[in-house]
Design a protein around this motif. Structure first.
Motif, short mmCIF file in Angstrom:
data_model
loop_
_atom_site.label_atom_id
_atom_site.label_comp_id
_atom_site.label_asym_id
_atom_site.label_seq_id
_atom_site.Cartn_x
_atom_site.Cartn_y
_atom_site.Cartn_z
N ARG A 76 0.84 -1.20 0.00
CA ARG A 76 0.00 0.00 0.00
C ARG A 76 0.88 1.25 0.00
O ARG A 76 1.90 1.31 0.68
CB ARG A 76 -0.89 -0.01 1.25
N GLN A 77 0.44 2.24 -0.75
CA GLN A 77 1.14 3.52 -0.80
C GLN A 77 0.56 4.44 0.29
O GLN A 77 -0.33 4.04 1.04
CB GLN A 77 1.01 4.13 -2.19
N GLU A 78 1.04 5.66 0.36
CA GLU A 78 0.66 6.55 1.46
C GLU A 78 -0.06 7.81 0.97
O GLU A 78 -0.11 8.09 -0.23
CB GLU A 78 1.91 6.97 2.23
N ASN A 79 -0.59 8.54 1.93
CA ASN A 79 -1.20 9.85 1.72
C ASN A 79 -2.34 9.73 0.72
O ASN A 79 -3.19 8.86 0.88
CB ASN A 79 -0.12 10.86 1.30
N ILE A 80 -2.37 10.56 -0.31
CA ILE A 80 -3.48 10.54 -1.26
C ILE A 80 -3.51 9.25 -2.09
O ILE A 80 -4.49 8.97 -2.77
CB ILE A 80 -3.48 11.77 -2.19
N HIS A 81 -2.45 8.47 -2.01
CA HIS A 81 -2.35 7.22 -2.75
C HIS A 81 -2.64 6.00 -1.86
O HIS A 81 -2.29 4.88 -2.20
CB HIS A 81 -0.97 7.07 -3.38
N SER A 82 -3.31 6.22 -0.74
CA SER A 82 -3.48 5.15 0.25
C SER A 82 -4.38 4.01 -0.23
O SER A 82 -4.40 2.95 0.40
CB SER A 82 -4.03 5.72 1.56
N ARG A 83 -5.10 4.20 -1.31
CA ARG A 83 -5.91 3.10 -1.84
C ARG A 83 -5.31 2.54 -3.13
O ARG A 83 -5.95 1.84 -3.89
CB ARG A 83 -7.35 3.57 -2.04
N THR A 84 -4.03 2.87 -3.31
CA THR A 84 -3.23 2.36 -4.42
C THR A 84 -2.11 1.53 -3.82
O THR A 84 -1.62 1.84 -2.73
CB THR A 84 -2.63 3.54 -5.22
N ALA A 85 -1.70 0.49 -4.52
CA ALA A 85 -0.62 -0.37 -4.02
C ALA A 85 0.30 -0.76 -5.17
O ALA A 85 -0.14 -0.88 -6.32
CB ALA A 85 -1.20 -1.61 -3.36
N GLU A 86 1.58 -0.96 -4.83
CA GLU A 86 2.55 -1.38 -5.83
C GLU A 86 2.78 -2.89 -5.73
O GLU A 86 2.94 -3.44 -4.64
CB GLU A 86 3.88 -0.65 -5.65
N LEU A 87 2.83 -3.53 -6.88
CA LEU A 87 3.08 -4.96 -6.98
C LEU A 87 4.55 -5.20 -7.29
O LEU A 87 5.14 -4.51 -8.13
CB LEU A 87 2.24 -5.55 -8.12
N GLY A 88 5.14 -6.19 -6.61
CA GLY A 88 6.48 -6.62 -6.92
C GLY A 88 6.55 -8.14 -6.82
O GLY A 88 5.85 -8.74 -6.01
N TYR A 89 7.38 -8.75 -7.66
CA TYR A 89 7.49 -10.21 -7.63
C TYR A 89 8.78 -10.65 -8.31
O TYR A 89 9.38 -9.91 -9.09
CB TYR A 89 6.30 -10.89 -8.33
N TYR A 90 9.20 -11.85 -7.99
CA TYR A 90 10.27 -12.53 -8.72
C TYR A 90 10.07 -14.02 -8.56
O TYR A 90 9.51 -14.49 -7.57
CB TYR A 90 11.67 -12.10 -8.27
N ILE A 91 10.49 -14.73 -9.57
CA ILE A 91 10.35 -16.18 -9.61
C ILE A 91 11.73 -16.76 -9.91
O ILE A 91 12.47 -16.22 -10.75
CB ILE A 91 9.34 -16.60 -10.72
#
Length: 171
Positions: A76-91
């Motif tokens: 989850r991101q912060e402040n005005i971006h609190s309902r946005t989240a960044e995805l990260g992955y590796y396989i």
């Protein structure tokens, strides 16, 4: 194909350190991961993910056919971006081209959208990382544009691509 997202276990540390001791993987991730990636590094990461706020960090081990295959997280991101989240992955490299990443991305997005108030999940792969871009596209993410000269990786200025999936638009 059996792809399962599960909580991290301290016993995953050995395999995690083996997966991340691969330059092909590290060259496509953000800086901050040490090389070589030690058992101590893996234990620290697992501890931090297990101790994180479960409303803000959705971090899981990716298991394929009963074996640890990688890592995936939505942050989850912060402040005005609190309902946005960044995805990260590796396989891990031995699991590439088997659909593992695509299935993991689909599963985590469904889980986050169904169990939180997050409405947008985005990812920013390096533009040269065609495989990761393809994973996102197959998982229902839309390409939103190229972020020119957005990062420096291994001393090279890199473009990144912006992909996102919106809760109402997911499959």
């Amino acid at each position: 194909m059996e792809v399962i997202l599960r909580w991290w276990r301290l016993s995953d540390a050995v395999v995690l350190s083996q997966i991340l001791n691969n330059r092909k993987i590290l060259d496509n991730l953000r800086d901050g991961l040490p090389y070589p990636y030690t058992l101590r590094d893996a234990r620290w990461y697992i501890d931090s993910m297990l101790g994180s706020d479960k409303d803000d960090v959705f971090a899981y081990a990716v298991e394929y056919c009963g074996k640890l295959a990688g890592s995936i997280g939505v942050f989850r991101q912060e402040n005005i971006h609190s309902r946005t989240a960044e995805l990260g992955y590796y396989i891990g490299e031995e699991y590439w081209n088997k659909g593992v990443a695509t299935q993991a991305v689909k599963q985590i997005c469904k889980y986050v959208f169904d169990n939180s108030d997050i409405v947008r999940i985005y990812a920013e792969p390096f533009a040269r990382n065609i495989a990761s871009c393809r994973v996102l596209e197959k998982a229902g993410f839309e390409y939103e544009g190229t972020l020119k000269a957005n990062a420096v990786k291994n001393g090279v200025i890199e473009d990144m691509k912006m992909y996102a999936i919106i809760k109402d638009e997911r499959i």
